[in-house]
Design a protein around this motif. Structure first.
Motif, PDB file in Angstrom:
ATOM      1  N   VAL A  31       4.132  12.694  -3.017  1.00 27.04           N
ATOM      2  CA  VAL A  31       4.646  11.440  -2.431  1.00 27.04           C
ATOM      3  C   VAL A  31       4.454  10.258  -3.298  1.00 27.04           C
ATOM      4  CG1 VAL A  31       4.522  10.282  -0.254  1.00 27.04           C
ATOM      5  CG2 VAL A  31       4.425  12.569  -0.356  1.00 27.04           C
ATOM      6  N   ARG A  32       5.244   9.355  -3.665  1.00 31.19           N
ATOM      7  CA  ARG A  32       5.176   8.514  -4.562  1.00 31.19           C
ATOM      8  C   ARG A  32       5.060   7.007  -3.535  1.00 31.19           C
ATOM      9  NH1 ARG A  32       8.246   4.796  -7.138  1.00 31.19           N
ATOM     10  NH2 ARG A  32       7.652   4.050  -9.221  1.00 31.19           N
ATOM     11  N   VAL A  33       4.125   6.060  -3.632  1.00 34.89           N
ATOM     12  CA  VAL A  33       4.066   4.979  -2.976  1.00 34.89           C
ATOM     13  C   VAL A  33       3.847   3.678  -3.828  1.00 34.89           C
ATOM     14  CG1 VAL A  33       3.142   6.197  -0.940  1.00 34.89           C
ATOM     15  CG2 VAL A  33       1.396   5.279  -2.419  1.00 34.89           C
ATOM     16  N   GLU A  34       4.665   2.697  -3.320  1.00 31.50           N
ATOM     17  CA  GLU A  34       4.316   1.428  -4.136  1.00 31.50           C
ATOM     18  C   GLU A  34       3.341   0.360  -3.363  1.00 31.50           C
ATOM     19  OE1 GLU A  34       8.046  -0.494  -4.834  1.00 31.50           O
ATOM     20  OE2 GLU A  34       8.916   1.276  -6.105  1.00 31.50           O
ATOM     21  N   LEU A  35       2.038   0.273  -3.624  1.00 29.29           N
ATOM     22  CA  LEU A  35       1.247  -0.447  -2.933  1.00 29.29           C
ATOM     23  C   LEU A  35       1.410  -1.744  -3.176  1.00 29.29           C
ATOM     24  CD1 LEU A  35      -2.022   1.749  -3.448  1.00 29.29           C
ATOM     25  CD2 LEU A  35      -0.324   1.796  -1.259  1.00 29.29           C
ATOM     26  N   PRO A  36       1.560  -2.859  -2.153  1.00 30.22           N
ATOM     27  CA  PRO A  36       1.622  -4.327  -2.380  1.00 30.22           C
ATOM     28  C   PRO A  36       0.440  -4.845  -3.297  1.00 30.22           C
ATOM     29  CG  PRO A  36       1.843  -3.676   0.059  1.00 30.22           C
ATOM     30  CD  PRO A  36       1.278  -2.343  -0.787  1.00 30.22           C
ATOM     31  N   ALA A  37       1.210  -5.874  -3.907  1.00 30.68           N
ATOM     32  CA  ALA A  37       0.028  -6.526  -4.598  1.00 30.68           C
ATOM     33  C   ALA A  37      -0.909  -7.232  -3.880  1.00 30.68           C
ATOM     34  CB  ALA A  37       0.978  -7.684  -5.459  1.00 30.68           C
ATOM     35  N   ASN A  38      -2.033  -7.385  -4.187  1.00 28.23           N
ATOM     36  CA  ASN A  38      -3.164  -8.124  -3.234  1.00 28.23           C
ATOM     37  C   ASN A  38      -3.677  -7.242  -2.198  1.00 28.23           C
ATOM     38  OD1 ASN A  38      -3.305 -10.619  -4.896  1.00 28.23           O
ATOM     39  ND2 ASN A  38      -1.660 -11.356  -4.023  1.00 28.23           N
ATOM     40  N   CYS A  39      -3.155  -6.092  -2.004  1.00 25.33           N
ATOM     41  CA  CYS A  39      -3.646  -4.974  -1.037  1.00 25.33           C
ATOM     42  C   CYS A  39      -4.849  -4.506  -1.449  1.00 25.33           C
ATOM     43  CB  CYS A  39      -2.470  -3.939  -0.964  1.00 25.33           C
ATOM     44  SG  CYS A  39      -3.098  -2.507   0.148  1.00 25.33           S
ATOM     45  N   GLN A  40      -6.114  -4.552  -0.467  1.00 22.97           N
ATOM     46  CA  GLN A  40      -7.233  -4.090  -0.583  1.00 22.97           C
ATOM     47  C   GLN A  40      -7.301  -2.752  -1.030  1.00 22.97           C
ATOM     48  OE1 GLN A  40      -9.538  -4.903   2.636  1.00 22.97           O
ATOM     49  NE2 GLN A  40     -10.020  -7.097   2.066  1.00 22.97           N
ATOM     50  N   LEU A  41      -6.269  -1.884  -0.385  1.00 27.23           N
ATOM     51  CA  LEU A  41      -6.293  -0.377  -0.783  1.00 27.23           C
ATOM     52  C   LEU A  41      -5.924  -0.125  -2.222  1.00 27.23           C
ATOM     53  CD1 LEU A  41      -4.817   2.317   1.399  1.00 27.23           C
ATOM     54  CD2 LEU A  41      -4.108   2.554  -1.161  1.00 27.23           C
TER      55      LEU A  41
END
Length: 221
Positions: A31-41
Motif C-alpha cells: 500500500v503506497r501512501v502520500e503523506l501531506p507536507a508538514n504532517c507530523q506523521l
C-alpha cells in the motif's frame, strides 16, 4: 474496499493521518501512501526511516441508509519512505511517499471477520465496479425507484413482511444487495447475477436479466 475508500486512517505509534484519496495499491501488494507536507506523521517517519504501522479503512454505503458501515478492513505491517535517504526532509515543501509492506490483513463485514494472507492480497484484483459503484447506486436510488421495486419481487415474500423501505446498498461483480429497513433492525438481501462481471460494460445486461426474471415473480406485498 481500498479502491473506493472515503475513510482511511494510517497509524504509527503516537501519530495518525487521514489519507483517503492519497493511497494506491502496487502490483506487488504493497500500500503506497502520500503523506501531506508538514504532517507530523511524515516528519516522524522521515526521522525513523521505518516503523510498524496500521491502516484502518471503513467501507461506507453511499446511499442514505440507517447504518452506513458495510465493512471495515485492518492492515498491519512495516512502513518506510520511498526514495532512500530522508535525513534532509523537513516537511515544508513536498509530500512524503511511503509504502506499507503487508504483514496481516483482516476484513470484517456482516458475515464475520476474515483473515487475508498477504500473498492472496497481492494477487487480488479490484472489483470491476469499485470505482463507479457509489455513482451507480446513488443514481439507482434517486432516479429508478421503479427498478428497485421490480427487483424486490426477487426477494422471498417472508423477508418483505414489515418492510418499510428498500434501498440499494451494494453493487459488485456478483450482484446487487438491497437493504430492507424494518421497524426494529435491517435485513440485507443479495440478488446474484447469472455470472460474475468481468467488465463494467456487462452490468446493463445482468441487471436486465434480473428484471426479466422478476416479471415471472409474484409481487411481494
Amino acid at each position: 474496499m481500498l479502491v473506493a475508500a472515503h475513510s482511511l486512517t494510517l497509524h504509527i505509534p503516537g501519530h495518525e493521518a487521514h489519507v483517503a484519496g492519497r493511497h494506491t495499491v502496487t502490483g506487488d501488494g504493497r500500500v503506497r501512501v502520500e503523506l501531506p507536507a508538514n504532517c507530523q506523521l511524515a516528519q516522524r517517519l522521515a526521522h525513523q526511516r521505518e516503523t510498524v504501522a496500521m491502516i484502518e479503512v471503513t467501507d461506507l454505503a453511499p446511499t442514505p441508509v440507517r447504518n452506513r458501515v458495510r465493512g471495515r478492513g485492518t492492515l498491519t505491517g512495516w512502513l518506510a519512505p520511498t526514495g532512500g535517504d530522508t535525513s534532509g526532509y523537513d516537511g515544508s515543501d513536498d509530500d512524503l511517499v511511503a509504502v506499507l509492506d503487508l504483514a496481516t490483513a483482516e476484513v470484517t463485514t456482516a458475515d464475520g471477520t476474515t483473515s487475508i494472507d498477504p500473498a492472496a492480497f497481492a494477487a487480488a484484483q479490484p472489483d470491476p465496479l469499485a470505482a463507479t459503484e457509489a455513482d451507480l447506486l446513488c443514481h439507482l436510488d434517486h432516479h429508478h425507484a421503479y427498478t428497485v421495486d421490480r427487483l424486490c419481487r426477487l426477494v422471498p415474500t417472508h423477508h418483505m413482511r414489515g418492510v418499510r423501505q428498500v434501498r440499494p446498498l451494494r453493487l459488485d461483480r456478483h450482484g446487487v444487495v438491497l437493504r430492507l429497513e424494518l421497524p426494529a433492525g435491517d435485513r440485507d438481501v443479495r440478488l446474484r447475477f447469472r455470472s460474475a462481471l468481468r467488465h463494467p460494460d456487462e452490468l446493463g445486461g445482468q441487471i436486465d436479466a434480473l428484471l426479466s426474471e422478476s416479471r415471472h415473480c409474484r409481487r411481494a406485498r
